[in-house]
Motif scaffolding. Structure first.
Motif, PDB file in Angstrom:
ATOM      1  N   GLU A  46      86.588  11.413 -31.197  1.00  0.00           N
ATOM      2  CA  GLU A  46      85.916  10.124 -31.264  1.00  0.00           C
ATOM      3  C   GLU A  46      84.592  10.221 -32.012  1.00  0.00           C
ATOM      4  N   PHE A  47      84.248   9.134 -32.631  1.00  0.00           N
ATOM      5  CA  PHE A  47      83.006   9.005 -33.390  1.00  0.00           C
ATOM      6  C   PHE A  47      81.828   8.962 -32.436  1.00  0.00           C
ATOM      7  N   VAL A  48      80.780   9.711 -32.773  1.00  0.00           N
ATOM      8  CA  VAL A  48      79.542   9.708 -31.996  1.00  0.00           C
ATOM      9  C   VAL A  48      78.455   8.949 -32.749  1.00  0.00           C
ATOM     10  N   GLY A  49      78.268   9.296 -34.004  1.00  0.00           N
ATOM     11  CA  GLY A  49      77.261   8.628 -34.813  1.00  0.00           C
ATOM     12  C   GLY A  49      77.177   9.282 -36.171  1.00  0.00           C
ATOM     13  N   GLY A  50      76.505   8.622 -37.100  1.00  0.00           N
ATOM     14  CA  GLY A  50      76.362   9.182 -38.427  1.00  0.00           C
ATOM     15  C   GLY A  50      75.339   8.425 -39.238  1.00  0.00           C
ATOM     16  N   MET A  51      74.999   8.996 -40.375  1.00  0.00           N
ATOM     17  CA  MET A  51      74.077   8.330 -41.283  1.00  0.00           C
ATOM     18  C   MET A  51      74.282   8.848 -42.686  1.00  0.00           C
ATOM     19  N   ARG A  52      73.867   8.036 -43.645  1.00  0.00           N
ATOM     20  CA  ARG A  52      73.980   8.436 -45.041  1.00  0.00           C
ATOM     21  C   ARG A  52      72.772   9.268 -45.421  1.00  0.00           C
ATOM     22  N   ARG A  53      72.911   9.995 -46.499  1.00  0.00           N
ATOM     23  CA  ARG A  53      71.824  10.864 -46.951  1.00  0.00           C
ATOM     24  C   ARG A  53      70.628  10.060 -47.436  1.00  0.00           C
ATOM     25  N   ILE A  54      70.879   8.997 -48.181  1.00  0.00           N
ATOM     26  CA  ILE A  54      69.793   8.204 -48.757  1.00  0.00           C
ATOM     27  C   ILE A  54      69.885   6.777 -48.259  1.00  0.00           C
ATOM     28  N   GLY A  55      68.826   6.311 -47.627  1.00  0.00           N
ATOM     29  CA  GLY A  55      68.776   4.937 -47.181  1.00  0.00           C
ATOM     30  C   GLY A  55      69.579   4.695 -45.927  1.00  0.00           C
ATOM     31  N   GLY A  56      69.366   3.545 -45.324  1.00  0.00           N
ATOM     32  CA  GLY A  56      70.129   3.148 -44.148  1.00  0.00           C
ATOM     33  C   GLY A  56      69.606   3.768 -42.876  1.00  0.00           C
ATOM     34  N   SER A  57      70.117   3.299 -41.774  1.00  0.00           N
ATOM     35  CA  SER A  57      69.752   3.790 -40.461  1.00  0.00           C
ATOM     36  C   SER A  57      70.975   4.418 -39.811  1.00  0.00           C
ATOM     37  N   PRO A  58      70.757   5.265 -38.816  1.00  0.00           N
ATOM     38  CA  PRO A  58      71.912   5.859 -38.131  1.00  0.00           C
ATOM     39  C   PRO A  58      72.775   4.792 -37.476  1.00  0.00           C
ATOM     40  N   VAL A  59      74.048   5.078 -37.415  1.00  0.00           N
ATOM     41  CA  VAL A  59      75.017   4.229 -36.728  1.00  0.00           C
ATOM     42  C   VAL A  59      75.527   5.021 -35.527  1.00  0.00           C
ATOM     43  N   TYR A  60      75.580   4.358 -34.365  1.00  0.00           N
ATOM     44  CA  TYR A  60      75.950   5.051 -33.144  1.00  0.00           C
ATOM     45  C   TYR A  60      77.151   4.396 -32.469  1.00  0.00           C
ATOM     46  N   ALA A  61      77.914   5.217 -31.773  1.00  0.00           N
ATOM     47  CA  ALA A  61      78.953   4.682 -30.901  1.00  0.00           C
ATOM     48  C   ALA A  61      78.282   4.067 -29.679  1.00  0.00           C
ATOM     49  N   SER A  62      78.892   3.050 -29.147  1.00  0.00           N
ATOM     50  CA  SER A  62      78.292   2.347 -28.008  1.00  0.00           C
ATOM     51  C   SER A  62      78.186   3.241 -26.776  1.00  0.00           C
ATOM     52  N   SER A  63      79.074   4.213 -26.672  1.00  0.00           N
ATOM     53  CA  SER A  63      79.094   5.071 -25.480  1.00  0.00           C
ATOM     54  C   SER A  63      77.872   5.972 -25.376  1.00  0.00           C
ATOM     55  N   ILE A  64      77.198   6.213 -26.477  1.00  0.00           N
ATOM     56  CA  ILE A  64      76.049   7.121 -26.464  1.00  0.00           C
ATOM     57  C   ILE A  64      74.753   6.447 -26.905  1.00  0.00           C
ATOM     58  N   LYS A  65      74.843   5.221 -27.275  1.00  0.00           N
ATOM     59  CA  LYS A  65      73.669   4.522 -27.794  1.00  0.00           C
ATOM     60  C   LYS A  65      72.556   4.494 -26.753  1.00  0.00           C
ATOM     61  N   GLY A  66      71.364   4.815 -27.212  1.00  0.00           N
ATOM     62  CA  GLY A  66      70.213   4.853 -26.317  1.00  0.00           C
ATOM     63  C   GLY A  66      69.980   6.214 -25.694  1.00  0.00           C
ATOM     64  N   ARG A  67      70.980   7.083 -25.756  1.00  0.00           N
ATOM     65  CA  ARG A  67      70.839   8.427 -25.190  1.00  0.00           C
ATOM     66  C   ARG A  67      70.797   9.498 -26.285  1.00  0.00           C
ATOM     67  N   PHE A  68      71.521   9.273 -27.359  1.00  0.00           N
ATOM     68  CA  PHE A  68      71.594  10.242 -28.452  1.00  0.00           C
ATOM     69  C   PHE A  68      70.834   9.709 -29.658  1.00  0.00           C
ATOM     70  N   THR A  69      70.237  10.623 -30.409  1.00  0.00           N
ATOM     71  CA  THR A  69      69.507  10.249 -31.617  1.00  0.00           C
ATOM     72  C   THR A  69      69.913  11.165 -32.757  1.00  0.00           C
ATOM     73  N   ILE A  70      70.236  10.548 -33.883  1.00  0.00           N
ATOM     74  CA  ILE A  70      70.587  11.304 -35.091  1.00  0.00           C
ATOM     75  C   ILE A  70      69.415  11.244 -36.050  1.00  0.00           C
ATOM     76  N   SER A  71      69.122  12.372 -36.642  1.00  0.00           N
ATOM     77  CA  SER A  71      68.087  12.425 -37.671  1.00  0.00           C
ATOM     78  C   SER A  71      68.537  13.424 -38.725  1.00  0.00           C
ATOM     79  N   ARG A  72      67.814  13.452 -39.830  1.00  0.00           N
ATOM     80  CA  ARG A  72      68.182  14.403 -40.866  1.00  0.00           C
ATOM     81  C   ARG A  72      66.977  14.844 -41.663  1.00  0.00           C
ATOM     82  N   ASP A  73      67.120  16.000 -42.250  1.00  0.00           N
ATOM     83  CA  ASP A  73      66.111  16.567 -43.137  1.00  0.00           C
ATOM     84  C   ASP A  73      66.815  16.792 -44.471  1.00  0.00           C
ATOM     85  N   ASN A  74      66.578  15.905 -45.420  1.00  0.00           N
ATOM     86  CA  ASN A  74      67.288  15.994 -46.696  1.00  0.00           C
ATOM     87  C   ASN A  74      66.903  17.242 -47.481  1.00  0.00           C
ATOM     88  N   ALA A  75      65.693  17.705 -47.311  1.00  0.00           N
ATOM     89  CA  ALA A  75      65.272  18.916 -48.017  1.00  0.00           C
ATOM     90  C   ALA A  75      66.113  20.118 -47.588  1.00  0.00           C
TER      91      ALA A  75
END
Length: 124
Positions: A46-75
């Motif tokens: 099942e999908f948990v969450g994801g985000m694109r490399r450039i632009g946009g905000s993370p997208v989360y599954a409803s089952s984990i929203k508010g508890r999990f956080t996605i972030s990234r370091d493009n460098a």
């Protein structure tokens, strides 16, 4: 070709926190999406969450929203998953996935590359 290397995971008590990371290497030019999926015992992936490399905000599954956080370091071409308030239902193998393009897709079939998976076990 793209290689994904996950790290983190382990065993934690319910209510605790864990952090996962996924480093991408290889042909990672241009825009792409990295996502987290999970597969619990006897369950489908099942999908948990994801985000694109450039632009946009993370997208989360409803089952984990508010508890999990996605972030990234493009460098570093690295994506992170911070998991808080874990419960036993979060026990699963967590996978990092990669697809080219702009859109975060919840279907695992749309992703081209996968990490080896890392186990997260939450005890009651």
């Amino acid at each position: 070709q793209v290689q994904l290397e996950e790290s983190g995971g382990g065993v934690v008590q319910a209510g605790g926190s864990l952090s996962l990371s996924c480093a991408a290497s290889g042909r990672t030019d241009g825009n792409y999406v990295m996502a987290w999926f999970r597969q619990g015992p006897g369950k489908e992936r099942e999908f948990v969450g994801g985000m694109r490399r450039i632009g946009g905000s993370p997208v989360y599954a409803s089952s984990i929203k508010g508890r999990f956080t996605i972030s990234r370091d493009n460098a570093k071409n690295t994506m992170y998953l911070q998991m808080n308030s874990l419960n036993t239902e979060d026990t699963a193998v967590y996978y990092c996935a990669y697809k080219r393009g702009l859109w975060v897709i919840v279907s695992h079939a749309q992703y081209d590359y996968w990490g080896q998976g890392t186990q997260v076990a939450v005890s009651s």
